[in-house]
Write an enzyme that holds these catalytic residues in place. Sequence first.
Site, mmCIF file in Angstrom:
data_model
loop_
_atom_site.group_PDB
_atom_site.id
_atom_site.type_symbol
_atom_site.label_atom_id
_atom_site.label_comp_id
_atom_site.label_asym_id
_atom_site.label_seq_id
_atom_site.Cartn_x
_atom_site.Cartn_y
_atom_site.Cartn_z
ATOM 1 N N SER A 66 0.855 -1.194 0.000
ATOM 2 C CA SER A 66 0.000 0.000 0.000
ATOM 3 C C SER A 66 0.878 1.226 0.000
ATOM 4 C CB SER A 66 -0.894 -0.001 1.248
ATOM 5 O OG SER A 66 -1.541 1.243 1.400
ATOM 6 N N TYR A 76 -2.903 -0.981 10.396
ATOM 7 C CA TYR A 76 -2.888 -1.284 8.967
ATOM 8 C C TYR A 76 -1.591 -0.831 8.316
ATOM 9 C CZ TYR A 76 -4.178 -1.051 4.016
ATOM 10 O OH TYR A 76 -4.204 -1.192 2.656
#
Length: 679
Positions: A556, A569
């Site tokens: 990400s 996350y």
Amino acid sequence: MNSQNPAAELIARSNRLGADPRNTNYAGGNTSAKGTETDPVTGQPVELLWVKGSGGDLGTLKESGLAVLRLDRMRALVDVYPGVEREDEMVAAFDYVLHGKGGAAPSIDTAMHGLVEKAHVDHLHPDSGIAFATAADGERLTAEAFGGKVVWVPWRRPGFQLGLDIAEIQRRNPDAVGCILGGHGITAWGDSSEEAERNSLWIIETAQQYLDEHGKADPFGAAVEQNAALPDEERRTKAAELAPTIRGIASADMPMVGSFTDDPRVLEFLASENAPRLAALGTSCPDHFLRTKVKPLLLDLPANASVEDSIARLKELHEEYRADYTAYYEKHSNPDSPAMRGADPAIVLVPGVGMFSYGKDKQTARVAGEFYLNAINVMRGAEAISTYSPIDDSEKFRIEYWALEEAKLQRMPKPKSHATRVALVTGAASGIGKAIAERLAADGACVVIADLDLAKAQEAAAEIGNADVALGVQVNVTDAAAIERCVQDAVLAFGGIDIVVNNAGVSLSKPLLETTEKDWDFQHDIMAKGSFLVSKATARVLIEQGMGGDVIYIASKNAVFAGPNNIAYSATKADQAHQVRLLAVELGEHGVKVNGINPDGVVRGSGIFASGWGANRAKTYGIPEEDLGKFYAQRTILKREVLPETVANAVSVLTGPDLSHTTGLHVPVDAGVAAAFLR
């Protein structure tokens, strides 16, 4: 020739015959019909021949698969036939005999159909018929089993001369309904489509009845106890452990996709005392050995041999096989022969375990295995009533390296970028993972859709293609045992693994003080630990195959960008990002490339966003959830929303042939987020 629609009758008959594997093998045999139509040029009646074209399959034959020829011109070729030494030239002559646009390309057997003076002809490869064709005293047995209704034709390579031979036999034997072609198959005929089909089935059924009534009970000899089939779970586990080694063996010259079967008939054959002798003789029917190679590689260790010993012995036997095949090529080739296409086996037999088969794609690999099972059935029949006696290796070579066969191979379309590659994608039932699987399949790869939800994984696989293209399996990436089962499913389905995409993920959007220890473990277990476990399990396969490979991490932009309220996350994505670098260094010596992709938030089709992450992120940014994709797009340099397909495109490029020297790279797929630029 009074049928109103000979082509339609032919297709219906062909589909019925081809639907039953007892009648003929996949893509094997050909059928024909003769009839009259009006020539659109002259307005006069013209006699035509409709015949299954080259490369088609009887069971799925359609009108587009038929070659259409003028019968008068077809038969006129007899007058210009230059003799058996130049009979290959007649295939090119068929182009001058076509009617209208001609349909499919005529096959080498076209002469057989055109020259026999019956309206309908079937040429098939039934196991029962080939048992007679490959029996040492097949001519005597044919007379005994069929009387004068079926005539023996000595082996002759398919071609114009064989068509002349069969036509002459049919004329000399007006009461005959067909013939046994030595070493090859059967041909039957009739004045109507119904009669031809009835005669074909009568020959097949009569041959099988003779085998049943006159064959000995143990055609393969006594059972060898030490080669008996292993128990189901043990057999499957050992097959999966051996599969990467065997695929590497089959792919030494060119990469192959694999297929595995532990059909009871295969296991019975491998547990018999005569299996080594019969396997060494190879197959006989041209359709068989063109797909299975001249003979298989048979592991000569007992069923309970350790995996380590089996691997070591397989590698020794592979070197022997290559030397033997090279000697076969050099003995029978001449200066005009096509170059050797590869010296690796297409069929590998492991007693107590089963059969591994290989080809340029899963369908080809699976069909090769089906053909060798046909060959086992043929051996069983021939040994039951006589002695199995296939055609000589010199004749096999003439067909395997036939100029016409080489031309056929050269006409095949160029393989797609990911042909022969097997991809395992986690979290692939939806969103990014599904898009990746769809793209890799479109690029020619076989794909394994691994997801926590088995039903959705299977549904996604079915949308992509049949079992020769995609497989849906269940996996919990936090469970090492579940991952091992997933990997086992993959290697038994397609032979091995070449591409691993660590995509499975979840997310909770919380600030530090609201993030619990459970939240932290939940995200790290699935993404950081899960990626580690998947990479570890698949790396064993990649290394043992010796074929290189790719590992892709869907990380990400948050791996490098400190976004608000998502510490768990983002931290786990940073973990994944560094796994890329670490594994790139460690696996590089095995030719395995490891790269990462850093997308921006992918809203459309995302399981993560649909499960609450989207609502939380929208709340963080103070916007309606339905506007989240637009919001992400507007904050990028390119002002474009990142879609699942956008990420899939990057995976395709990273694992394709153009970035063969790139490893340890993270590719931003975020439409330009300056704060996430790599430094």
